[in-house]
Write an enzyme that holds these catalytic residues in place. Structure first.
Site, PDB file in Angstrom:
ATOM      1  N   ILE A 207       0.829  -1.202   0.000  1.00 11.19           N
ATOM      2  CA  ILE A 207       0.000   0.000   0.000  1.00 11.19           C
ATOM      3  C   ILE A 207       0.863   1.251   0.000  1.00 11.19           C
ATOM      4  O   ILE A 207       0.555   2.239  -0.666  1.00 11.19           O
ATOM      5  CB  ILE A 207      -0.954  -0.021   1.212  1.00 11.19           C
ATOM      6  CG1 ILE A 207      -2.003  -1.120   1.021  1.00 11.19           C
ATOM      7  CG2 ILE A 207      -1.637   1.333   1.400  1.00 11.19           C
ATOM      8  CD1 ILE A 207      -2.820  -1.413   2.250  1.00 11.19           C
TER       9      ILE A 207
ATOM     10  N   LYS B 230      -1.500  -2.543  15.233  1.00 13.27           N
ATOM     11  CA  LYS B 230      -2.182  -1.571  14.375  1.00 13.27           C
ATOM     12  C   LYS B 230      -3.241  -0.803  15.153  1.00 13.27           C
ATOM     13  O   LYS B 230      -3.460   0.391  14.914  1.00 13.27           O
ATOM     14  CB  LYS B 230      -2.810  -2.292  13.178  1.00 13.27           C
ATOM     15  CG  LYS B 230      -1.816  -3.007  12.280  1.00 13.27           C
ATOM     16  CD  LYS B 230      -0.766  -2.074  11.710  1.00 13.27           C
ATOM     17  CE  LYS B 230      -1.306  -1.192  10.611  1.00 13.27           C
ATOM     18  NZ  LYS B 230      -0.235  -0.396   9.957  1.00 13.27           N
TER      19      LYS B 230
ATOM     20  N   TYR C 169      -0.210  -8.589  15.689  1.00 11.12           N
ATOM     21  CA  TYR C 169      -0.223  -7.632  14.585  1.00 11.12           C
ATOM     22  C   TYR C 169      -1.442  -6.714  14.689  1.00 11.12           C
ATOM     23  O   TYR C 169      -1.330  -5.486  14.592  1.00 11.12           O
ATOM     24  CB  TYR C 169      -0.245  -8.357  13.240  1.00 11.12           C
ATOM     25  CG  TYR C 169      -0.470  -7.426  12.073  1.00 11.12           C
ATOM     26  CD1 TYR C 169       0.558  -6.630  11.592  1.00 11.12           C
ATOM     27  CD2 TYR C 169      -1.728  -7.309  11.473  1.00 11.12           C
ATOM     28  CE1 TYR C 169       0.354  -5.747  10.537  1.00 11.12           C
ATOM     29  CE2 TYR C 169      -1.945  -6.441  10.418  1.00 11.12           C
ATOM     30  CZ  TYR C 169      -0.894  -5.662   9.957  1.00 11.12           C
ATOM     31  OH  TYR C 169      -1.110  -4.781   8.929  1.00 11.12           O
TER      32      TYR C 169
END
Length: 312
Positions: free
Chosen positions: A32, A185, A181
């Protein structure tokens, strides 16, 4: 602005010009981050690719210049897993101001074992969250020197179902890669919203915006050699997912809008329009658990202690 009233004039394929603006994209060499950098370059911005791998970053520069003639793009060696290196990295920017930073870089570990940064932090929490927290401290003078600096933090839809365990932020007692993870985030997203509250309290001209890319898959992402070259088999296997999900080029749209759209405001959450998974970017209500300011304040204080720095 209501989450139902995002500006209809915004066109992801016809971005407003950004000539003269300087934007740092962490992890801009792949995924991204690469598409954020490509799209901002196409709008005329000077884009700095923050990457711990100069070789991969130069490959991304080659790809961007192949698609955007005259692109103003360069590389900054940046290792978010090494906190002591960040001040030197920011000095190497050699810029009088920074219009925006996109906190995009992220480490995702699919399998055990648990790993640590050079500073002894769990790798995903230490890189994805603590690294960006500390980096913001060193960038703030440059962001404040811009007319309307922006910090854009790229979270994840995976964080929507996670909750922070601030008694074990480093996952020392119970490490599960996917959960760790998602929590890293989520910590980033808490940080982005808390940062904006603190900026507003000081009267700063800098705004902090949180975005997420929805469901962005490599198999639905267009080829960008030498950065990303999917095989025909990969495309065919991923095609059914295109009903609900999208490629990483589209996952970049919320972050690009958060950088360029003058109607975007600090403290907002932006994501894809369709079920938060795909489509053009829009504002959405801040998730209920992200609205817990007590958790955000506790995480902020903890992050400052772990990095040895106050963000602002």
């Amino acid at each position: 602005m209501s989450y139902l009233s995002s500006t209809p004039r915004w066109d992801v394929h016809r971005l407003p010009r950004a000539d003269g603006r300087v934007v740092l994209v962490t992890g801009g060499n792949a995924g991204i981050g690469y598409f954020i950098a490509e799209q901002l370059s196409a709008a005329g911005a000077t884009v700095v690719l923050g990457s711990r791998s100069p070789m991969k970053a130069e490959a991304a520069v080659t790809a961007i210049r192949g698609r955007v003639p005259g692109a103003r793009v360069r590389v900054l060696r940046l290792d978010l897993a090494d906190l002591a290196s960040l001040e030197t990295a920011v000095d190497a920017l050699e810029s009088a101001h920074l219009d925006a930073v996109v906190h995009n870089a992220g480490v995702a570990l699919d399998d055990p074992p648990r790993r640590e940064t050079v500073d002894g932090h769990e790798l995903m929490f230490g890189t994805n969250h603590l690294g960006h927290f500390a980096l913001t401290r060193w960038l703030m003078p440059l962001l404040s020197a811009a007319p309307a600096g922006r910090v854009v933090t790229v979270g994840s839809f995976a964080a929507k179902t996670e909750r922070l365990d601030l008694d074990d932020p480093q996952s020392r007692r119970d490490y599960r890669p996917k959960r760790s993870y998602g929590r890293s985030k989520l910590a980033q997203m808490f940080f982005g919203l808390e940062l904006d509250r603190r900026l507003r309290a000081t009267g700063s001209t800098v705004a902090s915006v949180v975005v997420h890319p929805g469901g962005a898959l490599d198999s639905l992402t267009p080829s960008r050699p030498p950065v990303h070259v999917p095989t025909l088999g990969t495309r065919l296997r991923g095609a059914p997912a295109g009903v609900l999900l999208q490629g990483k080029h589209a996952g970049a749209w919320p972050a690009v809008r958060a950088v360029l759209d003058p109607e975007v405001r600090g403290g907002q959450l932006w994501g894809p329009r369709v079920f938060g998974l795909r489509g053009r970017p829009r504002t959405e209500p801040v998730w209920a658990h992200l609205s817990d300011t007590a958790v955000a304040a506790r995480l902020w204080d903890m992050s400052g202690a772990l990095t040895g720095s106050a963000c602002i």
